[in-house]
Write a protein that holds these residues in place. Structure first.
Motif, PDB file in Angstrom:
ATOM      1  N   THR A 130       3.844   9.813   5.966  1.00 15.74           N
ATOM      2  CA  THR A 130       5.136   9.687   5.278  1.00 15.74           C
ATOM      3  C   THR A 130       4.879  10.346   3.817  1.00 15.74           C
ATOM      4  N   PRO A 131       6.261  10.565   3.061  1.00 12.38           N
ATOM      5  CA  PRO A 131       6.177  11.183   1.907  1.00 12.38           C
ATOM      6  C   PRO A 131       5.432  10.202   0.963  1.00 12.38           C
ATOM      7  N   ALA A 132       5.019  10.796  -0.062  1.00 10.74           N
ATOM      8  CA  ALA A 132       4.004  10.152  -0.978  1.00 10.74           C
ATOM      9  C   ALA A 132       4.665   8.895  -1.822  1.00 10.74           C
ATOM     10  N   GLY A 133       5.803   9.216  -1.814  1.00 12.46           N
ATOM     11  CA  GLY A 133       6.688   7.993  -2.642  1.00 12.46           C
ATOM     12  C   GLY A 133       7.046   6.506  -1.699  1.00 12.46           C
ATOM     13  N   TRP A 134       6.746   6.746  -0.554  1.00  9.63           N
ATOM     14  CA  TRP A 134       7.058   5.499   0.197  1.00  9.63           C
ATOM     15  C   TRP A 134       6.126   4.661  -0.026  1.00  9.63           C
ATOM     16  N   VAL A 135       6.645   3.267  -0.023  1.00  5.50           N
ATOM     17  CA  VAL A 135       5.370   2.194   0.083  1.00  5.50           C
ATOM     18  C   VAL A 135       5.523   1.382   1.078  1.00  5.50           C
ATOM     19  N   ALA A 139       0.962  -1.151  -0.020  1.00  6.54           N
ATOM     20  CA  ALA A 139      -0.030   0.049  -0.110  1.00  6.54           C
ATOM     21  C   ALA A 139       0.820   1.279  -0.134  1.00  6.54           C
ATOM     22  N   HIS A 140       0.476   2.232  -0.652  1.00  6.31           N
ATOM     23  CA  HIS A 140       1.423   3.402  -0.764  1.00  6.31           C
ATOM     24  C   HIS A 140       0.950   4.128   0.748  1.00  6.31           C
ATOM     25  N   ALA A 141       2.208   4.428   1.201  1.00  3.84           N
ATOM     26  CA  ALA A 141       1.957   5.230   2.579  1.00  3.84           C
ATOM     27  C   ALA A 141       1.557   6.503   2.503  1.00  3.84           C
ATOM     28  N   ASP A 142       0.950   7.253   3.439  1.00  4.06           N
ATOM     29  CA  ASP A 142       0.576   8.586   3.437  1.00  4.06           C
ATOM     30  C   ASP A 142       0.383   8.854   4.916  1.00  4.06           C
ATOM     31  N   ASP A 143      -1.150   9.025   5.502  1.00  2.00           N
ATOM     32  CA  ASP A 143      -1.371   9.185   6.890  1.00  2.00           C
ATOM     33  C   ASP A 143      -1.359   7.732   7.639  1.00  2.00           C
ATOM     34  N   VAL A 144      -0.723   7.717   8.651  1.00  2.00           N
ATOM     35  CA  VAL A 144      -0.417   6.476   9.322  1.00  2.00           C
ATOM     36  C   VAL A 144      -1.089   6.736  11.057  1.00  2.00           C
ATOM     37  N   SER A 145      -1.897   5.821  11.438  1.00  2.00           N
ATOM     38  CA  SER A 145      -1.986   5.945  12.830  1.00  2.00           C
ATOM     39  C   SER A 145      -1.767   4.314  13.525  1.00  2.00           C
TER      40      SER A 145
END
Length: 173
Positions: free
Chosen positions: A37-42, A21-27
């Motif tokens: 996380t930065p948009a390019g991180w997976v 999954a492409h990372a973004d907001d994480v809880s």
């Protein structure tokens, strides 16, 4: 038969990549720990429970990425108090110091629970930045690992380090 650490990590990541999954907001930690996380991180691995772990691959656009893995891990573990937090940090640093070719670097300025070092995995030198926080009964570890020398060059390394610093700023606030 002896498997190298890289082969084991690669096998685990291949299994985990089934649900990439492409990372973004994480809880994490029932919503008490948040970061972006930065948009390019997976996102390549997620472990729920105690400890709770999220692993992100930071894509390296160079050919050297075929034999290395740039990654960022956030681990959240329940701890009872500041002493248990200190024990957690000391245990993690003891493991780091036992890594092949471990070499401590200068600690980032003004960051009390931060550590910078290099070590080898499967014959490749990596740069590690680890940061720790104690909040709401949780030890939080941010571990950023990138090849010390990538064919992607210094600009990529600087972008990797900047992304890690941005996650740290979110976790530390």
């Amino acid at each position: 038969m002896r498997f190298s650490r890289y082969m084991v990590v690669t096998a685990l990541l291949a299994l985990a990549s089934i649900t990439v999954a492409h990372a973004d907001d994480v809880s994490m930690a029932s919503g008490s720990v948040h970061f972006t996380t930065p948009a390019g991180w997976v996102g390549i691995m997620q472990v729920d429970g105690d400890p709770e772990v999220r692993v992100f691959q930071v894509p390296d656009p160079s050919p050297s990425a075929n034999t290395t893995l740039a990654r960022v891990t956030v681990t959240v573990k329940q701890v009872s108090d500041a002493q248990a937090f200190g024990d957690y940090v000391n245990g993690a640093m003891t493991k780091a110091k036992n890594m092949k070719d471990y070499q401590a670097s200068t600690r980032p300025s003004g960051e009390q629970n931060s550590f910078l070092y290099t070590a080898s995995e499967s014959g490749v030198q990596y740069t590690y930045t680890e940061r720790y926080w104690f909040r709401n009964g949780h030890a939080i570890q941010l571990r950023c690992v990138r090849p010390s020398a990538s064919e992607a060059g210094q600009a990529w390394a600087a972008t990797f380090d900047k992304g890690c610093s941005e996650v740290a700023a979110t976790l530390g606030s």
